[in-house]
Design a protein around this motif. Structure first.
Motif, PDB file in Angstrom:
ATOM      1  N   ILE A  70       0.840  -1.205   0.000  1.00  0.00           N
ATOM      2  CA  ILE A  70       0.000   0.000   0.000  1.00  0.00           C
ATOM      3  C   ILE A  70       0.875   1.254   0.000  1.00  0.00           C
ATOM      4  N   LEU A  71       1.956   1.232   0.757  1.00  0.00           N
ATOM      5  CA  LEU A  71       2.839   2.397   0.816  1.00  0.00           C
ATOM      6  C   LEU A  71       3.544   2.671  -0.510  1.00  0.00           C
ATOM      7  N   LYS A  72       3.616   1.694  -1.381  1.00  0.00           N
ATOM      8  CA  LYS A  72       4.245   1.885  -2.684  1.00  0.00           C
ATOM      9  C   LYS A  72       3.347   2.653  -3.659  1.00  0.00           C
ATOM     10  N   LEU A  73       2.068   2.754  -3.339  1.00  0.00           N
ATOM     11  CA  LEU A  73       1.138   3.448  -4.221  1.00  0.00           C
ATOM     12  C   LEU A  73       1.377   4.951  -4.158  1.00  0.00           C
ATOM     13  N   HIS A  74       1.398   5.582  -5.306  1.00  0.00           N
ATOM     14  CA  HIS A  74       1.594   7.031  -5.373  1.00  0.00           C
ATOM     15  C   HIS A  74       0.420   7.735  -4.697  1.00  0.00           C
ATOM     16  N   GLY A  75       0.726   8.595  -3.743  1.00  0.00           N
ATOM     17  CA  GLY A  75      -0.307   9.332  -3.023  1.00  0.00           C
ATOM     18  C   GLY A  75      -0.533   8.830  -1.611  1.00  0.00           C
ATOM     19  N   ILE A  76       0.109   7.711  -1.264  1.00  0.00           N
ATOM     20  CA  ILE A  76      -0.067   7.155   0.077  1.00  0.00           C
ATOM     21  C   ILE A  76       1.252   7.224   0.834  1.00  0.00           C
ATOM     22  N   GLY A  77       1.192   7.831   2.009  1.00  0.00           N
ATOM     23  CA  GLY A  77       2.375   7.939   2.855  1.00  0.00           C
ATOM     24  C   GLY A  77       2.148   7.243   4.185  1.00  0.00           C
ATOM     25  N   PRO A  78       3.197   7.194   4.991  1.00  0.00           N
ATOM     26  CA  PRO A  78       3.122   6.498   6.284  1.00  0.00           C
ATOM     27  C   PRO A  78       2.027   7.017   7.214  1.00  0.00           C
ATOM     28  N   SER A  79       1.687   8.283   7.118  1.00  0.00           N
ATOM     29  CA  SER A  79       0.683   8.837   8.036  1.00  0.00           C
ATOM     30  C   SER A  79      -0.726   8.298   7.769  1.00  0.00           C
ATOM     31  N   SER A  80      -0.954   7.729   6.596  1.00  0.00           N
ATOM     32  CA  SER A  80      -2.286   7.193   6.288  1.00  0.00           C
ATOM     33  C   SER A  80      -2.473   5.762   6.796  1.00  0.00           C
ATOM     34  N   ILE A  81      -1.390   5.068   7.080  1.00  0.00           N
ATOM     35  CA  ILE A  81      -1.474   3.661   7.492  1.00  0.00           C
ATOM     36  C   ILE A  81      -2.255   3.468   8.797  1.00  0.00           C
ATOM     37  N   PRO A  82      -2.033   4.277   9.846  1.00  0.00           N
ATOM     38  CA  PRO A  82      -2.813   4.059  11.084  1.00  0.00           C
ATOM     39  C   PRO A  82      -4.328   4.140  10.868  1.00  0.00           C
ATOM     40  N   THR A  83      -4.788   5.056  10.030  1.00  0.00           N
ATOM     41  CA  THR A  83      -6.220   5.175   9.750  1.00  0.00           C
ATOM     42  C   THR A  83      -6.725   3.930   9.036  1.00  0.00           C
ATOM     43  N   LEU A  84      -5.958   3.473   8.050  1.00  0.00           N
ATOM     44  CA  LEU A  84      -6.354   2.271   7.314  1.00  0.00           C
ATOM     45  C   LEU A  84      -6.328   1.041   8.221  1.00  0.00           C
ATOM     46  N   ARG A  85      -5.286   0.946   9.043  1.00  0.00           N
ATOM     47  CA  ARG A  85      -5.157  -0.197   9.969  1.00  0.00           C
ATOM     48  C   ARG A  85      -6.340  -0.230  10.942  1.00  0.00           C
ATOM     49  N   LYS A  86      -6.695   0.934  11.491  1.00  0.00           N
ATOM     50  CA  LYS A  86      -7.805   1.014  12.447  1.00  0.00           C
ATOM     51  C   LYS A  86      -9.121   0.617  11.781  1.00  0.00           C
ATOM     52  N   SER A  87      -9.332   1.060  10.561  1.00  0.00           N
ATOM     53  CA  SER A  87     -10.553   0.693   9.832  1.00  0.00           C
ATOM     54  C   SER A  87     -10.630  -0.813   9.631  1.00  0.00           C
ATOM     55  N   LEU A  88      -9.502  -1.423   9.273  1.00  0.00           N
ATOM     56  CA  LEU A  88      -9.456  -2.867   9.113  1.00  0.00           C
ATOM     57  C   LEU A  88      -9.774  -3.574  10.434  1.00  0.00           C
ATOM     58  N   GLU A  89      -9.126  -3.136  11.522  1.00  0.00           N
ATOM     59  CA  GLU A  89      -9.307  -3.759  12.834  1.00  0.00           C
ATOM     60  C   GLU A  89     -10.748  -3.685  13.297  1.00  0.00           C
ATOM     61  N   GLU A  90     -11.429  -2.579  13.011  1.00  0.00           N
ATOM     62  CA  GLU A  90     -12.826  -2.420  13.431  1.00  0.00           C
ATOM     63  C   GLU A  90     -13.739  -3.444  12.753  1.00  0.00           C
ATOM     64  N   GLU A  91     -13.290  -3.983  11.632  1.00  0.00           N
ATOM     65  CA  GLU A  91     -14.072  -5.005  10.921  1.00  0.00           C
ATOM     66  C   GLU A  91     -13.492  -6.410  11.106  1.00  0.00           C
ATOM     67  N   GLY A  92     -12.547  -6.540  12.052  1.00  0.00           N
ATOM     68  CA  GLY A  92     -11.935  -7.842  12.307  1.00  0.00           C
ATOM     69  C   GLY A  92     -10.971  -8.273  11.226  1.00  0.00           C
ATOM     70  N   LEU A  93     -10.449  -7.307  10.485  1.00  0.00           N
ATOM     71  CA  LEU A  93      -9.502  -7.600   9.405  1.00  0.00           C
ATOM     72  C   LEU A  93      -8.139  -7.007   9.716  1.00  0.00           C
ATOM     73  N   ALA A  94      -7.163  -7.336   8.882  1.00  0.00           N
ATOM     74  CA  ALA A  94      -5.809  -6.793   9.026  1.00  0.00           C
ATOM     75  C   ALA A  94      -5.136  -6.810   7.660  1.00  0.00           C
ATOM     76  N   PHE A  95      -4.063  -6.030   7.547  1.00  0.00           N
ATOM     77  CA  PHE A  95      -3.250  -6.091   6.346  1.00  0.00           C
ATOM     78  C   PHE A  95      -2.671  -7.497   6.208  1.00  0.00           C
ATOM     79  N   LYS A  96      -2.436  -7.918   4.993  1.00  0.00           N
ATOM     80  CA  LYS A  96      -1.818  -9.210   4.732  1.00  0.00           C
ATOM     81  C   LYS A  96      -0.440  -9.226   5.362  1.00  0.00           C
ATOM     82  N   ALA A  97      -0.067 -10.360   5.937  1.00  0.00           N
ATOM     83  CA  ALA A  97       1.236 -10.475   6.627  1.00  0.00           C
ATOM     84  C   ALA A  97       2.378 -10.499   5.628  1.00  0.00           C
TER      85      ALA A  97
END
Length: 97
Positions: A70-97
């Motif tokens: 995800i971080l390799k995508l143009h327009g996405i930086g490290p500061s966006s990861i916590p928001t995405l991670r939290k959204s995943l966690e709220e649905e019982g999901l996570a980024f692929k290991a």
């Protein structure tokens, strides 16, 4: 065309705006396009556009990627990861290991 001065532009819908960069994205059109709910409503327009361009419009689809991918995508930086991670966690999901 990057200069110290913003240039006046008009988008296809007739919105007038000023930009300093070559980016042709109209901020008014982007605000109209922003989802009212869901995880894409929580991220900035560049992050949303990057995810959408990869076909990532659901949390299930997002969970198919690693944070590094995800971080390799143009327009996405490290500061966006916590928001995405939290959204995943709220649905019982996570980024692929």
């Amino acid at each position: 065309m990057t200069t110290d001065r913003a240039t006046k532009r008009t988008c296809e819908k007739g919105h007038t705006f000023y930009k300093k960069s070559d980016c042709a994205t109209c901020p008014k059109c982007e605000a109209e396009r922003k989802p009212k709910e869901g995880f894409l409503s929580l991220v900035s327009a560049p992050v949303r556009r990057a995810l959408e361009s990869e076909g990532i419009t659901t949390l299930t689809k997002l969970a198919e990627y690693t944070e590094k991918e995800i971080l390799k995508l143009h327009g996405i930086g490290p500061s966006s990861i916590p928001t995405l991670r939290k959204s995943l966690e709220e649905e019982g999901l996570a980024f692929k290991a």
